[in-house]
Motif scaffolding. Structure first.
Motif, PDB file in Angstrom:
ATOM      1  N   UNK A  11       0.865  -1.185   0.000  1.00  0.00           N
ATOM      2  CA  UNK A  11       0.000   0.000   0.000  1.00  0.00           C
ATOM      3  C   UNK A  11       0.898   1.231   0.000  1.00  0.00           C
ATOM      4  N   UNK A  12       0.312   2.391  -0.168  1.00  0.00           N
ATOM      5  CA  UNK A  12       1.093   3.617  -0.316  1.00  0.00           C
ATOM      6  C   UNK A  12       1.979   3.881   0.900  1.00  0.00           C
ATOM      7  N   UNK A  13       1.450   3.688   2.093  1.00  0.00           N
ATOM      8  CA  UNK A  13       2.244   3.942   3.297  1.00  0.00           C
ATOM      9  C   UNK A  13       3.419   2.972   3.408  1.00  0.00           C
ATOM     10  N   UNK A  14       3.179   1.709   3.111  1.00  0.00           N
ATOM     11  CA  UNK A  14       4.263   0.726   3.143  1.00  0.00           C
ATOM     12  C   UNK A  14       5.343   1.084   2.127  1.00  0.00           C
ATOM     13  N   UNK A  15       4.915   1.509   0.955  1.00  0.00           N
ATOM     14  CA  UNK A  15       5.870   1.890  -0.086  1.00  0.00           C
ATOM     15  C   UNK A  15       6.726   3.068   0.369  1.00  0.00           C
ATOM     16  N   UNK A  16       6.088   4.097   0.930  1.00  0.00           N
ATOM     17  CA  UNK A  16       6.841   5.265   1.382  1.00  0.00           C
ATOM     18  C   UNK A  16       7.790   4.920   2.525  1.00  0.00           C
ATOM     19  N   UNK A  17       7.356   4.063   3.417  1.00  0.00           N
ATOM     20  CA  UNK A  17       8.216   3.641   4.531  1.00  0.00           C
ATOM     21  C   UNK A  17       9.429   2.882   4.006  1.00  0.00           C
ATOM     22  N   UNK A  18       9.191   1.934   3.106  1.00  0.00           N
ATOM     23  CA  UNK A  18      10.285   1.153   2.547  1.00  0.00           C
ATOM     24  C   UNK A  18      11.233   2.040   1.746  1.00  0.00           C
ATOM     25  N   UNK A  19      10.688   2.978   0.993  1.00  0.00           N
ATOM     26  CA  UNK A  19      11.512   3.895   0.220  1.00  0.00           C
ATOM     27  C   UNK A  19      12.377   4.749   1.145  1.00  0.00           C
ATOM     28  N   UNK A  20      11.789   5.260   2.205  1.00  0.00           N
ATOM     29  CA  UNK A  20      12.553   6.053   3.167  1.00  0.00           C
ATOM     30  C   UNK A  20      13.661   5.247   3.826  1.00  0.00           C
ATOM     31  N   UNK A  21      13.348   4.015   4.187  1.00  0.00           N
ATOM     32  CA  UNK A  21      14.360   3.154   4.800  1.00  0.00           C
ATOM     33  C   UNK A  21      15.487   2.836   3.824  1.00  0.00           C
ATOM     34  N   UNK A  22      15.127   2.556   2.580  1.00  0.00           N
ATOM     35  CA  UNK A  22      16.154   2.239   1.579  1.00  0.00           C
ATOM     36  C   UNK A  22      17.042   3.451   1.319  1.00  0.00           C
ATOM     37  N   UNK A  23      16.451   4.632   1.262  1.00  0.00           N
ATOM     38  CA  UNK A  23      17.246   5.849   1.066  1.00  0.00           C
ATOM     39  C   UNK A  23      18.200   6.063   2.230  1.00  0.00           C
TER      40      UNK A  23
END
Length: 77
Positions: A11-23
């Motif tokens: 979902x959008x929140x999971x995607x943003x969280x994962x993206x932030x963590x990867x960055x």
């Protein structure tokens, strides 16, 4: 199923969280974490940008419909 294969299912929140963590890991992670982050970041960035584009298109359409309704209401009055 790999993480990259699961990205469209997030979902959008999971995607943003994962993206932030990867960055974050790409900058301050261990060498192994940086390597893993570098592998998934392009796919995460692509998915996030596609979702932003869809959301922006929907917002533009919504504003257009609202503006058309306001024009129609003012013309009828």
């Amino acid at each position: 199923m790999t993480l990259i294969e699961r990205i469209p299912l997030l979902n959008d929140q999971e995607l943003l969280t994962l993206l932030g963590n990867a960055r974050r890991l790409d900058i301050v992670g261990t060498p192994a974490q940086r390597l893993q982050a570098a592998e998934v970041l392009p796919a995460l960035e692509l998915e996030a940008s596609q979702r932003r584009a869809v959301a922006q298109d929907a917002a533009v359409k919504k504003r257009s419909v609202a503006a058309a309704r306001r024009r129609a209401a003012s013309a009828a009055a």
